[in-house]
Design an enzyme around this catalytic site. Structure first.
Site, mmCIF file in Angstrom:
data_model
loop_
_atom_site.group_PDB
_atom_site.id
_atom_site.type_symbol
_atom_site.label_atom_id
_atom_site.label_comp_id
_atom_site.label_asym_id
_atom_site.label_seq_id
_atom_site.Cartn_x
_atom_site.Cartn_y
_atom_site.Cartn_z
ATOM 1 N N ARG A 1 51.899 -0.365 100.778
ATOM 2 C CA ARG A 1 51.829 0.974 100.188
ATOM 3 C C ARG A 1 52.936 1.216 99.173
ATOM 4 O O ARG A 1 52.837 2.102 98.335
ATOM 5 C CB ARG A 1 51.873 2.025 101.303
ATOM 6 C CG ARG A 1 51.105 3.286 100.958
ATOM 7 C CD ARG A 1 51.332 4.414 101.950
ATOM 8 N NE ARG A 1 50.994 4.086 103.308
ATOM 9 C CZ ARG A 1 51.908 4.010 104.301
ATOM 10 N NH1 ARG A 1 53.179 4.227 104.054
ATOM 11 N NH2 ARG A 1 51.522 3.736 105.519
ATOM 12 N N TYR B 1 44.591 21.335 80.975
ATOM 13 C CA TYR B 1 43.412 20.661 81.532
ATOM 14 C C TYR B 1 42.950 21.461 82.758
ATOM 15 O O TYR B 1 43.759 21.870 83.582
ATOM 16 C CB TYR B 1 43.877 19.262 81.919
ATOM 17 C CG TYR B 1 42.842 18.314 82.444
ATOM 18 C CD1 TYR B 1 41.748 17.936 81.677
ATOM 19 C CD2 TYR B 1 43.000 17.735 83.698
ATOM 20 C CE1 TYR B 1 40.834 17.023 82.168
ATOM 21 C CE2 TYR B 1 42.091 16.814 84.183
ATOM 22 C CZ TYR B 1 41.003 16.464 83.414
ATOM 23 O OH TYR B 1 40.102 15.559 83.898
ATOM 24 N N ASP C 1 51.987 17.275 80.565
ATOM 25 C CA ASP C 1 50.841 16.364 80.585
ATOM 26 C C ASP C 1 50.834 15.647 79.234
ATOM 27 O O ASP C 1 50.584 16.243 78.194
ATOM 28 C CB ASP C 1 49.536 17.158 80.791
ATOM 29 C CG ASP C 1 48.323 16.248 80.939
ATOM 30 O OD1 ASP C 1 48.316 15.155 80.328
ATOM 31 O OD2 ASP C 1 47.367 16.643 81.635
ATOM 32 N N LYS D 1 42.855 7.158 80.538
ATOM 33 C CA LYS D 1 42.495 7.356 79.133
ATOM 34 C C LYS D 1 43.046 6.212 78.264
ATOM 35 O O LYS D 1 42.484 5.145 78.253
ATOM 36 C CB LYS D 1 42.985 8.722 78.660
ATOM 37 C CG LYS D 1 42.619 9.872 79.621
ATOM 38 C CD LYS D 1 41.125 10.175 79.650
ATOM 39 C CE LYS D 1 40.698 11.044 80.822
ATOM 40 N NZ LYS D 1 41.320 12.348 80.922
HETATM 41 C C1 LIG Z 1 41.486 13.217 81.973
HETATM 42 C C2 LIG Z 1 42.720 14.008 81.960
HETATM 43 C C3 LIG Z 1 43.517 14.126 83.094
HETATM 44 C C4 LIG Z 1 43.099 13.582 84.443
HETATM 45 O O1 LIG Z 1 42.913 12.213 84.502
HETATM 46 P P1 LIG Z 1 41.917 11.562 85.574
HETATM 47 O O2 LIG Z 1 42.404 10.150 85.646
HETATM 48 O O3 LIG Z 1 40.538 11.716 85.023
HETATM 49 O O4 LIG Z 1 42.098 12.277 86.885
HETATM 50 C C5 LIG Z 1 44.667 14.855 82.993
HETATM 51 N N1 LIG Z 1 45.032 15.447 81.854
HETATM 52 C C6 LIG Z 1 44.311 15.347 80.734
HETATM 53 C C7 LIG Z 1 44.779 16.018 79.495
HETATM 54 C C8 LIG Z 1 43.118 14.642 80.749
HETATM 55 O O5 LIG Z 1 42.362 14.575 79.641
#
Ligand SMILES: *Cc1c(COP(=O)(O)O)cnc(C)c1O
Length: 409
Positions: free
Chosen positions: A69, A123, A195, A220
């Site tokens: 873990r 988001y 973020d 992403k």
């Molecule tokens: C997609 C996204 C997330 C979350 O990512 P996941 O891996 O899909 O949970 C967070 N912030 C932004 C700006 C995003 O576009």
């Protein structure tokens, strides 16, 4: 690669060299002989004898095998690489998704009775974390207009434990003044998180701009191939200690197989973002001249809202931007999107393939106005494009035939 540590390398070089420690990239007895770390699948830690077992907890240090873990060299290499890309950072924790990383970071800094300020362009799942789970834990969440520094100052003066930023907003694309907001929050003793998914780990040095740490949806740009879910939170030493404790208590871990995929994506991140940015700019310029388009929401574009702040604070761009249609007919927008051949219809973004998505940022906001000032308030039908690695001329031709289909009522 330890040899390059400490050198002032550019992001394009760092994504290639970071995290490649010889002891993680070798075969037994021959450190550093393999380019990428092996996929170390591991749960159990075997001890030499009972005395070593009794000493076991001492091995719960970064870079020592403790239990599956806590990761293996595959995950450590990814953590070290992400930390190396963020000047001022001390460490990185990995999570099974970007949303899990947001949750892990927020739970590390807020406490019952505290107030969390979330930017109004955040988001959607970030908003839900504040108004849902954190509310049940006795944390109050308030939303603020990211472009209104005075209103933000007033909110901060009412008491704040943590601030969560997102720039540009991933649906509405306004760019806030990160250092100004961070300084106001810091003066009040608040934690500042951002973020960082739009710029990715190479596109913004958030800690240098005053944040304590960044959250990245590695799903992403870093994954980059639409085949991976993962998130990361990277922070200063003070924040990292909290991130680590919270993630351990919650049992957060990512598989070594996924970590190896993320590392593979990371190595080509800079060149992919460069290409996506150039293509997105060409397409945004083309859209800005189209009669069907009310406004283009792309801070990378000269003269667009947020461009000056973007140029000042960001190191790179990406392929994600939006535009607002002149039409008020949602069926016309659907005809346009459905006619697109090279663009998939879908959420997520940052993959090698282009995507289109109908958007209505108004429904995910509570204080900041939408559409933004200067745009006809009757125009609310948005489209978000994630530009991939296709040739931009083909993408423009596809959009052009989509508009033709839209007008064919
Ligand atoms: C997609 C996204 C997330 C979350 O990512 P996941 O891996 O899909 O949970 C967070 N912030 C932004 C700006 C995003 O576009």
């Amino acid at each position: 690669m330890a040899k390059t540590d400490g050198k002032n390398l550019k992001p394009g070089t760092r994504v290639v060299t970071a995290g490649r420690r010889p002891e993680w990239t070798g075969i037994p007895g021959q450190p550093g002989r393999v380019v990428s770390p092996a996929v170390w699948r591991a749960s159990t830690h075997l001890y030499e004898d009972s005395a070593a077992l009794a000493d076991g907890p001492k091995t719960n240090e970064d870079g020592q095998f403790f239990y599956g873990r806590r990761g293996s060299p595959t995950q450590w290499a990814l953590c070290e690489a992400l930390t190396a890309l963020e000047p001022g950072a001390h460490g990185t924790m990995l999570y099974p998704s970007g949303v899990a990383a947001i949750a892990g970071a927020l739970l590390s800094v807020v406490r019952p009775g505290g107030t969390l300020l979330i930017t109004d362009n955040a988001y959607d799942p970030t908003r839900s974390m504040g108004t849902g789970l954190l509310k049940t834990f006795g944390v109050e969440t308030k939303f603020f207009d990211p472009l209104d520094l005075d209103a933000f100052r007033t909110l901060v003066a009412q008491g704040v434990q943590a601030v969560f930023l997102e720039a540009p907003g991933s649906l509405s694309f306004e760019v806030c003044d990160i250092p100004a907001l961070a300084a106001i929050a810091k003066d009040a003793g608040a934690w500042v998180l951002i973020d960082n998914t739009w710029p990715g780990p190479t596109g913004l040095h958030a800690i240098e701009l005053g944040c304590d740490g960044t959250v990245n949806a590695l799903t992403k740009h870093v994954g980059g191939h639409s085949d991976l879910m993962m998130g990361a939170a990277t922070g200063t030493e003070r924040l990292y200690r909290r991130l680590r404790r919270t993630a351990q208590q919650m049992g957060q871990v990512v598989s070594p197989d996924d970590a190896a995929l993320a590392l593979r994506g990371l190595r080509t991140l800079d060149v992919r973002l460069e290409r996506e940015t150039q293509s997105a700019l060409a397409i945004a310029r083309w859209l800005a001249d189209r009669p069907e388009v009310e406004t283009v929401l792309c801070p990378m574009l000269e003269g667009a809202p947020g461009h000056e702040l973007w140029k000042r604070d960001f190191i790179g761009g990406c392929g994600l931007f939006g535009f607002v249609l002149k039409t008020r007919d949602a069926d016309a927008r659907a005809r346009f999107i459905d006619a697109l051949d090279l663009f998939g219809i879908g959420y997520s973004w940052g993959g090698f393939e282009s995507l289109a998505l109908p958007t209505n940022p108004a429904k995910d906001r509570s204080v900041a106005s939408w559409p933004p000032p200067g745009v006809d308030p009757a125009c609310t039908l948005g489209v978000r494009l994630s530009i991939g690695l296709e040739d931009p001329a083909d993408l423009i031709a596809d959009l052009e035939q989509g508009f033709a289909e839209m007008e064919r009522a």
